[in-house]
Design an enzyme around this catalytic site. Structure first.
Site: not given
Ligand code: IPE
Ligand code: IPE
Ligand code: MG
Length: 259
Positions: A24, A41, A135
């Site tokens: 995240d 990303h 792995l």
């Molecule tokens: C959780 O991250 C899902 C992934 C990393 C794939 P999100 O950014 O979607 O989670 P929330 O919405 O903050 O809980």
């Molecule tokens: C996690 O990073 C990747 C996915 C959920 C696909 P985010 O896109 O949720 O990044 P933040 O939380 O908005 O910074």
């Molecule tokens: Mg996020």
């Protein structure tokens, strides 16, 4: 007495056998640099490569990465479509290298909404790497812990309709084989980057006794040192699985396995 699969205290190795990560913070990483979220990303893909390499080197047997949750469809269509494209490119570019490094790839989640090209790529990549041993890299895509529990229950009942009439309660051993990650032990260590301290519908069943580790670091910045720091923290934990400290020492303190 209720019989739980965790009644037998599992071994707690110094290096987690199974590491599960919620990657995240990609969006915030990019926003802080005045870049579009999707730049975060693409940077995140580099962090995936680094993590796989580090885990293979450290002797982690299963690495599970949450790439796209069943709730992530709620994001702007443009961001979702870039994520799908990134998934395709990453598979096209990286699978050869994974295979050369004896890494098995699995993708878990409801893959049916993905475009046919992506579904075919996933299938081909899994097939190509199926016999690799070093792995197991699992990518959770359109995955949700609640979805997993529901699909497991549904498949179990479809294959064993007689269960409805069985004398005695349903057991964990009856349901667990139908969960999508039944090929792996439950995670020893869970890491979430990006500062949030929640599970966000990841492996709800499997995280029951997993050690949780949260870091403020954004996923694109997560590197070899970050994994080693998380594993150091894990080694300090005493995994009791419901028992008292006196009962489990010295067997379950991961650090003790170091001698
Ligand atoms: C959780 O991250 C899902 C992934 C990393 C794939 P999100 O950014 O979607 O989670 P929330 O919405 O903050 O809980
Ligand atoms: C996690 O990073 C990747 C996915 C959920 C696909 P985010 O896109 O949720 O990044 P933040 O939380 O908005 O910074
Ligand atoms: Mg996020």
């Amino acid at each position: 007495m209720f019989k739980s699969s965790t009644q037998v205290v599992p071994q707690a190795p110094a290096v987690p056998r199974h590491l599960a990560i919620i990657m995240d913070g990609n969006g915030r990483w990019a926003t802080e640099r005045h870049l579009p979220r999707v730049a975060g990303h693409s940077k995140g893909v580099d962090a995936v490569r680094r993590s796989v390499e580090t885990c293979a080197r450290l002797g982690v047997e299963y690495l599970t990465l949450f790439a796209f949750s069943s709730e992530n469809w709620r994001r702007p269509a443009e961001e979702v479509s870039v994520l799908m494209r990134l998934f395709v490119t990453a598979l096209e570019r990286e699978v050869r290298q994974l295979h050369a490094n004896d890494i098995r790839l699995k993708v878990v989640g409801d893959l049916s909404p993905f475009e046919p090209r992506l579904q075919e790529l996933i299938q081909a990549s899994e097939l190509k790497t199926a016999n690799n041993k070093r792995l197991t890299l699992t990518v959770a895509a359109n995955y949700g812990g609640r979805w997993d529990l529901l699909q497991a229950t549904q498949r179990m009942l479809r294959e064993h309709p007689e269960i409805v009439h069985q004398v005695g309660p349903l057991t964990e051993e009856q349901l667990a084989p139908y969960l999508v990650m039944s090929y792996a032990p439950e995670p020893d260590l869970f890491i979430r980057t990006g500062g949030e301290q929640r599970i966000s519908n990841f492996l709800l069943w499997q995280l029951a006794y997993t050690e949780l580790y949260f870091t403020d670091q954004y996923w694109p910045d997560f590197d070899q040192q970050s994994i080693e720091t998380a594993i150091d923290s894990y080694r300090q934990r005493e995994r009791r699985f419901g028992r008292t400290s006196a009962q489990v020492l010295p067997n379950t303190k991961a650090a003790s396995a170091l001698g």
